[in-house]
Scaffold this motif. Structure first.
Motif: not given
Length: 125
Positions: A3-25
Motif C-alpha cells: 500500500q502506498l499513501v501520498e500526502s503533501g500536495g496543495g496550492l502554491v504560488q509560482p517559485g514556491g516549494s512543496l514536499r510530497l510524501s509517499c508512505a509504503a507498507s
C-alpha cells in the motif's frame, strides 16, 4: 500486498516549494524502484523522478532536474519528493509508484506494480 499513501500536495504560488510524501507498507524487496509520476488534465501520465535501489542514485525528468529532489527515509518506509522553484506547468496529480522487480525502465509507468492514490499539486498565483 503493498500500500502506498501520498500526502503533501496543495496550492502554491509560482517559485514556491512543496514536499510530497509517499508512505509504503507491505511486501518489500532488496531490489526496487520507487518513482514519482504526474498527470495533468488531458495529458498522459509522465515520469518525474525515480530512486533505484540497485544503482543507489536517483533519475529525473529533464523538466524537473535541478528543481526537484527525491529521497527516502528507510526507517519510516517513506519516500519524499522535494519540489522547489515550482512553475504553473508543474500543476498535476502526482503519484508515487513502486516496482519490486528492479526494472531498469524506471521511466515507464507500465513497469510499476503498485500505485498510490495521487495528490493534487496546483501552482498558481
Amino acid at each position: 500486498q503493498v500500500q502506498l499513501v501520498e500526502s503533501g500536495g496543495g496550492l502554491v504560488q509560482p517559485g514556491g516549494s512543496l514536499r510530497l510524501s509517499c508512505a509504503a507498507s507491505g511486501r518489500t524487496s532488496s531490489r526496487y524502484v520507487m518513482g514519482w509520476f504526474r498527470q495533468a488534465p488531458g495529458k498522459e501520465r509522465e515520469f518525474v523522478a525515480a530512486m533505484l535501489s540497485s544503482a543507489g542514485y536517483a533519475q529525473y525528468a529533464d523538466s524537473v532536474k535541478d528543481r526537484f529532489a527525491i529521497s527516502r527515509d528507510s526507517a519510516k518506509n517513506t519516500m519524499y519528493l522535494q519540489m522547489n522553484s515550482l512553475k504553473p506547468e508543474d500543476s498535476a496529480v502526482y503519484y508515487c509508484a513502486l516496482d519490486l522487480t528492479g526494472s531498469s525502465r524506471y521511466f515507464s509507468a507500465g513497469e510499476y506494480e503498485y500505485w498510490g492514490q495521487g495528490t493534487q499539486v496546483t501552482v498558481s498565483s
